[in-house]
Motif scaffolding. Sequence first.
Motif, mmCIF file in Angstrom:
data_model
loop_
_atom_site.group_PDB
_atom_site.id
_atom_site.type_symbol
_atom_site.label_atom_id
_atom_site.label_comp_id
_atom_site.label_asym_id
_atom_site.label_seq_id
_atom_site.Cartn_x
_atom_site.Cartn_y
_atom_site.Cartn_z
ATOM 1 N N GLU A 74 36.059 4.663 49.400
ATOM 2 C CA GLU A 74 36.079 4.744 47.937
ATOM 3 C C GLU A 74 36.868 3.582 47.363
ATOM 4 O O GLU A 74 36.487 3.015 46.343
ATOM 5 C CB GLU A 74 36.755 6.029 47.495
ATOM 6 N N ARG A 77 34.727 0.557 47.379
ATOM 7 C CA ARG A 77 33.679 0.663 46.362
ATOM 8 C C ARG A 77 34.256 0.407 44.971
ATOM 9 O O ARG A 77 33.670 -0.324 44.169
ATOM 10 C CB ARG A 77 33.032 2.051 46.415
ATOM 11 N N GLN A 80 35.036 -3.288 44.476
ATOM 12 C CA GLN A 80 33.818 -4.065 44.198
ATOM 13 C C GLN A 80 33.336 -3.806 42.773
ATOM 14 O O GLN A 80 32.915 -4.740 42.080
ATOM 15 C CB GLN A 80 32.721 -3.711 45.217
ATOM 16 N N SER A 81 33.407 -2.559 42.331
ATOM 17 C CA SER A 81 33.005 -2.249 40.956
ATOM 18 C C SER A 81 33.896 -2.979 39.955
ATOM 19 O O SER A 81 33.412 -3.498 38.937
ATOM 20 C CB SER A 81 33.081 -0.745 40.694
#
Length: 116
Positions: A74, A77, A80-81
Amino acid sequence: EKEALREAEILVNKLMETLDEKRAELAAVEAKLTALKDSLKEKIEMKERLEVQVDQCEKKLVRAEKLIGGLGGEKDRWSQSAKDLQFMYDNLIGDVLISSGVVAYLGPSHILPIDL
């Protein structure tokens, strides 16, 4: 005979005293044995409770490791977001400028003809 009887009674009395002492010792040993059995029963119950707690802790540890592993993914992720959003934010001014140019170029003159 009376003297032999008296000696036999004395011997019987001594033996009865010894028997009473041994019975008292036996009662003490039996009481101690009962106490030890009760203590053993308590210790066995405590051991079983502790085994259950150990099993529960092992299960919680496995679940925690899975959760931490999932949260590690998570984090990647979300990182990267955040990078993607920062890139879009950095390009926002240019995108708005291009969009406003297109709107100005395509403006209402193509929709409504102007007679000059």
